[in-house]
Motif scaffolding. Structure first.
Motif, PDB file in Angstrom:
ATOM      1  N   ASN A  51      34.233  45.897  29.769  1.00  0.00           N
ATOM      2  CA  ASN A  51      34.747  44.304  29.712  1.00  0.00           C
ATOM      3  C   ASN A  51      34.270  43.442  28.388  1.00  0.00           C
ATOM      4  OD1 ASN A  51      34.529  45.113  32.771  1.00  0.00           O
ATOM      5  ND2 ASN A  51      36.355  43.931  32.269  1.00  0.00           N
ATOM      6  N   GLY A  81      46.075  56.327  32.366  1.00  0.00           N
ATOM      7  CA  GLY A  81      46.801  55.231  31.763  1.00  0.00           C
ATOM      8  C   GLY A  81      46.321  53.650  31.974  1.00  0.00           C
ATOM      9  N   ALA A 140      43.752  50.629  34.435  1.00  0.00           N
ATOM     10  CA  ALA A 140      42.469  49.727  34.155  1.00  0.00           C
ATOM     11  C   ALA A 140      43.059  48.334  34.107  1.00  0.00           C
ATOM     12  CB  ALA A 140      41.835  50.067  33.006  1.00  0.00           C
ATOM     13  N   LYS A 141      44.379  48.174  33.460  1.00  0.00           N
ATOM     14  CA  LYS A 141      44.925  46.590  33.188  1.00  0.00           C
ATOM     15  C   LYS A 141      44.956  46.199  34.646  1.00  0.00           C
ATOM     16  CE  LYS A 141      46.933  46.957  28.920  1.00  0.00           C
ATOM     17  NZ  LYS A 141      48.060  46.820  28.043  1.00  0.00           N
ATOM     18  N   GLU A 154      18.322  37.644  24.691  1.00  0.00           N
ATOM     19  CA  GLU A 154      19.564  36.968  24.265  1.00  0.00           C
ATOM     20  C   GLU A 154      19.769  35.583  24.828  1.00  0.00           C
ATOM     21  OE1 GLU A 154      23.599  37.823  22.790  1.00  0.00           O
ATOM     22  OE2 GLU A 154      22.050  39.175  23.105  1.00  0.00           O
ATOM     23  N   MET A 161      40.874  39.385  39.218  1.00  0.00           N
ATOM     24  CA  MET A 161      41.022  37.850  38.529  1.00  0.00           C
ATOM     25  C   MET A 161      41.776  37.425  39.728  1.00  0.00           C
ATOM     26  SD  MET A 161      41.857  38.350  34.690  1.00  0.00           S
ATOM     27  CE  MET A 161      41.336  36.681  33.696  1.00  0.00           C
ATOM     28  N   TRP A 195      34.239  52.475  39.358  1.00  0.00           N
ATOM     29  CA  TRP A 195      35.161  53.618  39.034  1.00  0.00           C
ATOM     30  C   TRP A 195      34.697  55.043  39.011  1.00  0.00           C
ATOM     31  CZ3 TRP A 195      31.529  52.790  35.521  1.00  0.00           C
ATOM     32  CH2 TRP A 195      31.025  53.841  34.720  1.00  0.00           C
ATOM     33  N   ASP A 219      44.377  49.977  26.368  1.00  0.00           N
ATOM     34  CA  ASP A 219      44.569  49.885  27.968  1.00  0.00           C
ATOM     35  C   ASP A 219      43.704  48.664  28.476  1.00  0.00           C
ATOM     36  OD1 ASP A 219      45.462  52.450  28.133  1.00  0.00           O
ATOM     37  OD2 ASP A 219      43.587  53.354  27.696  1.00  0.00           O
ATOM     38  N   GLY A 220      43.385  47.816  27.486  1.00  0.00           N
ATOM     39  CA  GLY A 220      42.677  46.583  27.879  1.00  0.00           C
ATOM     40  C   GLY A 220      43.647  45.296  28.104  1.00  0.00           C
ATOM     41  N   LEU A 221      43.174  44.488  28.589  1.00  0.00           N
ATOM     42  CA  LEU A 221      43.958  42.880  29.044  1.00  0.00           C
ATOM     43  C   LEU A 221      43.733  42.021  27.774  1.00  0.00           C
ATOM     44  CD1 LEU A 221      45.334  42.176  31.593  1.00  0.00           C
ATOM     45  CD2 LEU A 221      43.342  40.950  32.160  1.00  0.00           C
ATOM     46  N   LYS A 268      55.122  41.561  36.281  1.00  0.00           N
ATOM     47  CA  LYS A 268      53.978  41.828  35.472  1.00  0.00           C
ATOM     48  C   LYS A 268      53.016  41.068  36.278  1.00  0.00           C
ATOM     49  CE  LYS A 268      53.621  42.725  30.790  1.00  0.00           C
ATOM     50  NZ  LYS A 268      52.946  42.663  29.581  1.00  0.00           N
ATOM     51  N   ARG A 285      42.209  45.322  36.472  1.00  0.00           N
ATOM     52  CA  ARG A 285      41.519  43.821  36.068  1.00  0.00           C
ATOM     53  C   ARG A 285      42.287  42.797  36.439  1.00  0.00           C
ATOM     54  NH1 ARG A 285      38.245  40.903  35.516  1.00  0.00           N
ATOM     55  NH2 ARG A 285      37.635  39.769  33.508  1.00  0.00           N
ATOM     56  N   VAL A 286      43.551  42.679  36.185  1.00  0.00           N
ATOM     57  CA  VAL A 286      44.331  41.700  36.685  1.00  0.00           C
ATOM     58  C   VAL A 286      44.178  41.161  38.344  1.00  0.00           C
ATOM     59  CG1 VAL A 286      46.497  40.352  36.695  1.00  0.00           C
ATOM     60  CG2 VAL A 286      45.986  41.639  34.927  1.00  0.00           C
ATOM     61  N   TRP A 324      27.624  50.588  38.847  1.00  0.00           N
ATOM     62  CA  TRP A 324      27.131  50.218  37.461  1.00  0.00           C
ATOM     63  C   TRP A 324      27.390  48.835  37.034  1.00  0.00           C
ATOM     64  CZ3 TRP A 324      29.874  49.271  33.150  1.00  0.00           C
ATOM     65  CH2 TRP A 324      29.129  49.616  31.847  1.00  0.00           C
ATOM     66  N   ARG A 325      28.485  48.263  37.184  1.00  0.00           N
ATOM     67  CA  ARG A 325      28.480  46.994  36.411  1.00  0.00           C
ATOM     68  C   ARG A 325      27.804  45.955  37.384  1.00  0.00           C
ATOM     69  NH1 ARG A 325      34.647  45.194  35.483  1.00  0.00           N
ATOM     70  NH2 ARG A 325      34.599  43.859  37.221  1.00  0.00           N
ATOM     71  N   GLU A 335      40.065  42.231  26.119  1.00  0.00           N
ATOM     72  CA  GLU A 335      38.974  42.684  26.689  1.00  0.00           C
ATOM     73  C   GLU A 335      39.086  44.218  26.900  1.00  0.00           C
ATOM     74  OE1 GLU A 335      37.212  40.695  30.906  1.00  0.00           O
ATOM     75  OE2 GLU A 335      38.938  42.177  31.004  1.00  0.00           O
ATOM     76  N   PRO A 378      38.489  47.809  28.406  1.00  0.00           N
ATOM     77  CA  PRO A 378      38.945  48.264  29.827  1.00  0.00           C
ATOM     78  C   PRO A 378      37.627  48.807  30.333  1.00  0.00           C
ATOM     79  CG  PRO A 378      39.871  49.749  28.324  1.00  0.00           C
ATOM     80  CD  PRO A 378      39.580  48.567  27.471  1.00  0.00           C
ATOM     81  N   LYS A 410      50.071  39.982  35.597  1.00  0.00           N
ATOM     82  CA  LYS A 410      49.520  39.001  35.017  1.00  0.00           C
ATOM     83  C   LYS A 410      50.349  37.457  35.179  1.00  0.00           C
ATOM     84  CE  LYS A 410      49.082  39.242  30.388  1.00  0.00           C
ATOM     85  NZ  LYS A 410      48.599  39.585  29.133  1.00  0.00           N
TER      86      LYS A 410
END
Ligand SMILES: Cc1cc2nc3c(=O)[nH]c(=O)nc-3n(C[C@H](O)[C@H](O)[C@H](O)COP(=O)(O)OP(=O)(O)OC[C@H]3O[C@@H](n4cnc5c(N)ncnc54)[C@H](O)[C@@H]3O)c2cc1C
Ligand code: FES
Lengths: 105, 412
Positions: free
Chosen positions: A69, B375, B378-379, B24, B386, B324, A55-57, B405, B382-383, B296-297, A64, A66, B407
């Motif tokens: 990250n 399903g 998320a992809k 770190e 960006m 989310w 499900d990631g990119l 697509k 995410r794109v 959260w993020r 990456e 999902p 992307k």
């Protein structure tokens, strides 16, 4: 195809620079086609939490996750970005007669 | 006295991530992480989800455990509230009278659930949800057949409602606004969420406020503004959270809907930083407007950036807002700020599994994307994230066409 190689799919079933999920018995894999048209396979689940990487990119040689990250180099399995810090197991892949095969030990 | 190191007040998501990142990025001085909860830092998102429905007694998903703390030489002090900051002396005072000096101080005090207040009603039994202890208290009330009323149709209330239905409770959601999820989610997505809850058997009272709450033995009678009475066993309020700014305000730091920080996450005192739900910060992607997030993020990433800057770096925080929510079998995700947009276009996945809305500003710039489904969602988000980051102006027709697509739009 010799022993231990399992058919995943036709080469065209994975888009360039993308990933699909492949389940075989108890193992679940992520099978990748790179932007350079090469194929790779790793464990399907992220090493951080149990989230499927399909499900990631895919970006270049990186997948990456999902969920948080985290990133991995899917060609070597190496963890590249936190919170992923444990490497992914990789599996050998071969192409024969237009099909993608993976070797699960 | 030991040499002053880095002190972090608030051992939650942002505080824990900051402590980890300090090691770190090579900080070798001392790290003291102080929290008023009795537990080591843990993840909050499961508290409204799996922690309420799991069969077995849940345990917190810890971010830091003893081994990690030892190995990284992070001193964790739990059960301790910091009561004062002495900026001139550069130390913090704990409730037990102890003083801890700091070289740099990070405030990650989070937010607290807003308490329901109704004139003339005793609302002391109304439950809120922020901590693991709160989750255990709610969990013990989610028994089959019991009637639960959730006040507030925001994310936490809706997630609790979904969990309560899964446990076999009767559930009513009371929301004073005209619809659920008024903040940050476009109408069509709120409609999908509402429909999913209705099909699961949740009842809604929308656009209506509370008049009074009366105790009837060990049950409650909630009287709504229109006179309707709803009887129930448990009331849970999810009516928003208030940033924990009291420490910062008391020592004279600037406050504006949270502890004011700049893009480097420094407060109005250059030795003090703030990160996570407690701070408001200017966002470069939104004309430098000051925003505060409860996500959260954001808490993680701000903790990380603050850590690096305390250790000597000078990074700006400009991550695209993202969160989310999981309810039943649905996942909802939002990247960016949809309310900054003028128009939106819709894309549906070819298999109907999810839909995504792209939110465009007047000049065509993509400022947000929101989606719901399963399903591959998320992809896509995410794109989109960006694209937002790059301040792209994607062609709306391509955004709408699932054959294109997403992307490929990044390359333009
Ligand atoms: C039930 C629930 C579900 C959520 N689900 C999601 C989700 O699905 N997706 C998403 O994106 N986000 C979600 N969130 C939001 C996310 O968990 C928060 O944004 C995040 O925890 C914020 O981190 P923080 O470090 O800023 O604050 P917190 O994690 O709240 O930590 C702050 C800590 O500081 C302590 N503290 C405060 N004052 C003092 C003091 N004076 N002295 C000592 N200690 C102090 C507090 O006790 C607390 O432990 C959820 C939150 C909750 C409560
Ligand atoms: S589950 Fe993959 S990074 Fe957390």
């Amino acid at each position: 195809m010799s022993q231990g190689w399992i058919e995943v799919c036709e080469v065209g079933e994975i888009d360039e620079e993308d990933v699909i999920r492949f389940d075989h018995g108890a193992v679940s894999l992520a099978v990748y086609r790179s932007d350079k048209d090469k194929y790779y396979a790793t464990d399907g689940f992220c090493t951080h939490e149990r989230v499927h990487l399909s499900d990631g990119l895919v970006m270049g040689s990186v997948i990456e996750c999902p969920k948080h990250n985290g990133r991995f180099d899917y060609t070597t399995g190496a963890a590249k970005k936190t919170p992923a810090c444990e490497a992914l197991k990789t599996y050998p892949v071969q192409i024969e007669a237009g099909k993608v095969y993976v070797q699960i030990d | 006295m030991t040499e002053a190191g880095i002190v972090i007040v608030g051992a939650g998501e942002a505080g824990a991530r900051a402590a980890l990142e300090l090691r770190e990025c090579g900080w070798t001085g001392s790290i003291t992480l102080i929290g008023k909860e009795s537990r080591a830092p843990y993840e909050r998102p499961p508290l409204s989800k799996s922690a309420l429905v799991e069969e077995s007694e849940p345990s917190p998903a810890f971010i830091l455990d003893e081994t990690k703390l030892d190995r990284l030489r992070i001193q964790l002090i739990t059960d301790s509230k910091v009561s004062e900051i002495d900026r001139n002396g550069r130390n913090v005072l704990m409730e037990d009278g102890c003083r801890i000096p700091y070289h740099r101080l990070l405030l990650t005090t989070g937010a607290s659930p807003r308490k329901l207040a109704l004139e003339g009603s005793d609302t002391s039994g109304v439950l809120g949800l922020r901590s693991f202890g709160d989750a255990l208290a709610i969990r013990s009330r989610l028994l089959p057949g019991k009637h639960i009323v959730v006040i507030g149709g925001g994310f936490i209330g809706l997630e609790v409602a979904a969990s309560a239905r899964e446990k076999g409770c009767e559930v009513t959601i009371v929301e004073v606004g005209p619809r659920i999820l008024m903040r940050g989610v476009p109408l069509p997505i709120a409609e999908v969420v509402e429909a999913r809850h209705r099909s699961a058997g949740v009842e809604f009272k929308l656009g209506i406020g509370l008049a009074k709450i009366e105790l009837e033995g060990d049950r409650y009678a909630i009287i709504l503004a229109d006179g309707t009475v709803v009887r129930c066993d448990t009331i849970i309020a999810g009516i928003g959270a208030i940033p924990e700014t009291s420490l910062a305000a008391a020592c004279g730091l600037d406050i504006d809907n949270g502890i004011v920080v700049n893009d480097k996450l420094t407060t109005s005192d250059p030795h003090i930083y703030a990160a996570g739900d407690c701070c408001s910060f200017p966002h470069a992607l939104y004309d430098g407007q000051r925003i505060r997030l409860e996500a959260w993020r954001n808490a993680q990433d701000q903790g990380i950036v603050a850590a690096r800057n305390m250790a000597g770096a000078s990074e700006s925080y400009a991550a695209v807002p993202w969160f989310w929510s999981d309810q039943y079998d649905l996942t909802l995700q939002v990247a960016g700020l949809p309310d900054r947009a003028a128009t939106m276009v819709r894309r549906e996945s070819p298999d109907g599994g999810f839909q995504v809305y792209f939110h465009l500003a007047e000049d065509g710039r993509i400022v947000a994307a929101s989606g719901i489904g399963r399903g591959g969602l998320a992809k896509e988000i995410r794109v989109a994230e960006m694209l937002i980051e790059r301040e792209a102006r994607p062609d709306p027709a391509s955004l709408m066409n699932p054959e294109v697509k997403l992307k490929t739009l990044l390359a333009l």
